[in-house]
Scaffold this active site. Structure first.
Site, PDB file in Angstrom:
ATOM      1  N   GLY A  46      26.564   3.781 -23.229  1.00  0.00           N
ATOM      2  CA  GLY A  46      26.426   3.647 -21.789  1.00  0.00           C
ATOM      3  C   GLY A  46      27.577   4.326 -21.071  1.00  0.00           C
ATOM      4  N   GLN A  51      33.217   6.112 -14.295  1.00  0.00           N
ATOM      5  CA  GLN A  51      34.039   6.555 -15.424  1.00  0.00           C
ATOM      6  C   GLN A  51      34.259   8.065 -15.446  1.00  0.00           C
ATOM      7  OE1 GLN A  51      31.442   4.110 -18.207  1.00  0.00           O
ATOM      8  NE2 GLN A  51      33.391   4.029 -19.284  1.00  0.00           N
ATOM      9  N   HIS A 133      27.941  -4.675 -18.269  1.00  0.00           N
ATOM     10  CA  HIS A 133      29.215  -3.959 -18.462  1.00  0.00           C
ATOM     11  C   HIS A 133      29.277  -2.736 -17.536  1.00  0.00           C
ATOM     12  CE1 HIS A 133      32.462  -2.203 -21.229  1.00  0.00           C
ATOM     13  NE2 HIS A 133      32.097  -1.167 -20.502  1.00  0.00           N
ATOM     14  N   GLU A 134      28.191  -1.959 -17.519  1.00  0.00           N
ATOM     15  CA  GLU A 134      28.178  -0.738 -16.697  1.00  0.00           C
ATOM     16  C   GLU A 134      28.145  -1.067 -15.209  1.00  0.00           C
ATOM     17  OE1 GLU A 134      28.951   1.831 -18.204  1.00  0.00           O
ATOM     18  OE2 GLU A 134      28.413   1.271 -20.232  1.00  0.00           O
TER      19      GLU A 134
HETATM   20 ZN   LIG Z   1      32.895   0.736 -20.062  1.00  0.00          ZN
END
Ligand SMILES: [Zn+2]
Length: 171
Positions: A46, A51, A133-134
């Site tokens: 992912g 990010q 999480h994402e």
């Molecule tokens: Zn991450």
């Protein structure tokens, strides 16, 4: 297509809150393709736009073995959740660190695909963990923030030291 640099914790840009996607144009399709390539190359399951220093609500994921089931979530919202599960998580922005995090077990997500079409997805297990999480990345949150301050500080100094070593070794 191009590989994008992945921000490394504790980079402050990882704490940027992502804005909703409003225009589903060619530039967005290109970013989706580049993020997918970057995720597969890492390799990871992912990647959130945050990010790669693009602060829009976009996530790419692929949990399949053959790496041929790309899932694109744009403007994702969790509309229902239940239960809880503990899972050992890792993150492309915190390489080499794996820690247990407790999250909801079942979630229902509403999102748009790369063309802007809305869809609904029920997830459990790893898929549920990965989406949560994402989605945290889009809120400017990194998974190590669920850990105790002591543990987090240890990871932070390890990452800073690691970054210095990389600098030293590159000419
Ligand atoms: Zn991450």
């Amino acid at each position: 297509m191009a590989l994008l640099p992945i921000l490394q914790y504790p980079d402050p840009r990882l704490h940027t809150v992502a804005k909703p996607v409003k225009v589903f144009d060619q530039a967005l399709q290109q970013l989706v393709a580049d993020m997918a390539e970057t995720m597969y190359d890492a390799p990871g399951i992912g990647l959130a736009a945050t990010q790669v220093d693009q602060h829009i609500q976009l996530i790419v994921m692929d949990l399949s073995k053959e790496k041929n089931e790309l899932l694109v979530l744009i403007n994702p919202k969790i509309i229902a959740q239940s239960g809880s599960q503990e899972y050992e998580e890792g993150c492309l922005s915190v390489p080499g660190i794996y820690e247990n995090v407790t999250r909801a077990e079942f979630i229902t997500v509403e999102a748009q695909d790369a063309t802007g079409k809305s869809f609904r997805l029920d997830a459990d297990g790893l898929l549920s963990v990965c989406i949560q999480h994402e989605m945290d990345h889009l809120k400017g949150k990194v998974f190590v923030e669920y850990l105790s301050p002591l543990k987090r500080n240890r990871i932070r100094s390890k990452m800073v030291k690691h970054a210095r070593e990389i600098e030293r070794n590159s000419y």
